[in-house]
Design an enzyme around this catalytic site. Structure first.
Site, PDB file in Angstrom:
ATOM      1  N   ASP A   7     -23.115 -31.505  26.176  1.00 44.57           N
ATOM      2  CA  ASP A   7     -22.575 -31.774  27.508  1.00 44.57           C
ATOM      3  C   ASP A   7     -23.545 -32.687  28.241  1.00 44.57           C
ATOM      4  OD1 ASP A   7     -20.645 -31.280  29.708  1.00 44.57           O
ATOM      5  OD2 ASP A   7     -22.385 -30.381  30.676  1.00 44.57           O
ATOM      6  N   GLU A   9     -24.384 -34.363  32.306  1.00 43.08           N
ATOM      7  CA  GLU A   9     -24.107 -34.408  33.737  1.00 43.08           C
ATOM      8  C   GLU A   9     -24.445 -35.819  34.224  1.00 43.08           C
ATOM      9  OE1 GLU A   9     -22.491 -32.056  34.920  1.00 43.08           O
ATOM     10  OE2 GLU A   9     -22.952 -30.414  33.544  1.00 43.08           O
ATOM     11  N   GLU A  52     -21.741 -35.787  46.675  1.00 42.66           N
ATOM     12  CA  GLU A  52     -20.763 -34.956  45.960  1.00 42.66           C
ATOM     13  C   GLU A  52     -21.282 -34.521  44.606  1.00 42.66           C
ATOM     14  OE1 GLU A  52     -19.432 -39.153  46.015  1.00 42.66           O
ATOM     15  OE2 GLU A  52     -20.429 -37.986  47.573  1.00 42.66           O
ATOM     16  N   HIS A  57     -23.816 -30.457  40.783  1.00 42.03           N
ATOM     17  CA  HIS A  57     -24.868 -30.211  39.799  1.00 42.03           C
ATOM     18  C   HIS A  57     -26.118 -29.563  40.376  1.00 42.03           C
ATOM     19  CE1 HIS A  57     -22.277 -32.746  37.476  1.00 42.03           C
ATOM     20  NE2 HIS A  57     -22.582 -33.837  38.145  1.00 42.03           N
ATOM     21  N   HIS A 150     -22.796 -26.798  37.727  1.00 37.24           N
ATOM     22  CA  HIS A 150     -22.684 -27.397  36.412  1.00 37.24           C
ATOM     23  C   HIS A 150     -24.084 -27.730  35.901  1.00 37.24           C
ATOM     24  CE1 HIS A 150     -18.261 -28.192  36.223  1.00 37.24           C
ATOM     25  NE2 HIS A 150     -18.412 -27.902  37.502  1.00 37.24           N
ATOM     26  N   ASP A 155     -23.664 -25.263  30.092  1.00 37.12           N
ATOM     27  CA  ASP A 155     -22.284 -25.577  29.723  1.00 37.12           C
ATOM     28  C   ASP A 155     -22.148 -25.743  28.214  1.00 37.12           C
ATOM     29  OD1 ASP A 155     -21.650 -25.443  32.357  1.00 37.12           O
ATOM     30  OD2 ASP A 155     -21.028 -27.528  32.590  1.00 37.12           O
TER      31      ASP A 155
END
Length: 229
Positions: A7, A9, A52, A57, A150, A155
């Site tokens: 994963d 970010e 945002e 995160h 996240h 994840d």
């Protein structure tokens, strides 16, 4: 077989708009079993973290400022993943960002067919149902209570559990290759106890007579005659 559940970010949704990777997490599976071997790296995106993205995160400019830039971690990352299959939820998103980062360094892209997309598999198995990572955790009763924000490694660890469930559970061979599984299989082949009294017939006399007439009309070669049906 070695697989890497991965994963990333990012600062946003499109590398074409200058967005960058800020975190990579990878969990190693060998023969569908987690080995405990992981790769995890925060990355300085060399650009401000949008508000945002920070809210999703929890990674702000102050935290990322002293982290290495992508070009300083890329060789370690590529060495860890090797040539093995990548397992990614919504694979096109992560592959797009990874290949953009590689392209900015004039490095060859990763082939898209290296990535196995668990989102596509979930949509195929459960058409019309929510297929987000959180939704799949609810479906498979996987604890994701620590996922308040996240995070790439967290994840990836959760996705590894989801991936195994999507393949049919954490023992996709049903344990038939293990000694305990063989014992279980042998147990399942033991004869079942007989009923002390047979169940009463559920056919009426009229239905039995109709069946006998039907078999009579099939002639001497009817399979029911051969086996006394």
């Amino acid at each position: 077989m070695r697989e890497l559940v991965m994963d990333t970010e990012t600062t946003g949704f499109e590398p074409s708009e200058g967005h960058r990777i800020v975190e990579i997490g990878v969990v190693e599976l060998v023969n569908l079993m987690p080995t405990g071997n992981t790769y995890h790296q925060y990355i300085n995106p060399e650009r401000p973290m949008p508000k945002e993205a920070f809210e999703v995160h929890g990674l702000g400019d102050d935290f990322l400022r002293d982290k290495p830039v992508f070009k300083h971690i890329v060789q370690d990352f590529l060495a860890f993943i090797g040539d093995d299959r990548l397992v990614i939820h919504n694979a096109s998103f992560d592959m797009r960002f990874i290949n953009a980062e590689l392209g900015w360094l004039n490095l060859p892209p990763l082939p898209n067919d290296r990535a196995f997309d668990t989102l596509a598999l979930a949509r195929k198995k459960f058409p019309g149902s929510p297929a987000s990572l959180d939704a799949l955790c609810r479906r498979f009763a996987i604890d994701n209570s620590s996922r308040t924000l996240h995070g790439a490694l967290l994840d990836s660890e959760i996705l590894a559990e989801v991936y195994l469930e999507l393949l049919g559970g954490q023992q996709p061979d049903f344990g038939l290759s293990s000694s305990s599984g063989s014992a279980s299989a042998n147990q399942s082949r033991q004869p079942l106890p007989k009923r002390p009294a047979p169940l009463p017939p559920r056919l009426t006399d009229a239905e039995s007579a109709a069946h006998a007439a039907f078999v009579q009309g099939l002639g001497d070669g009817a399979i029911w005659r051969k086996y006394g049906g």
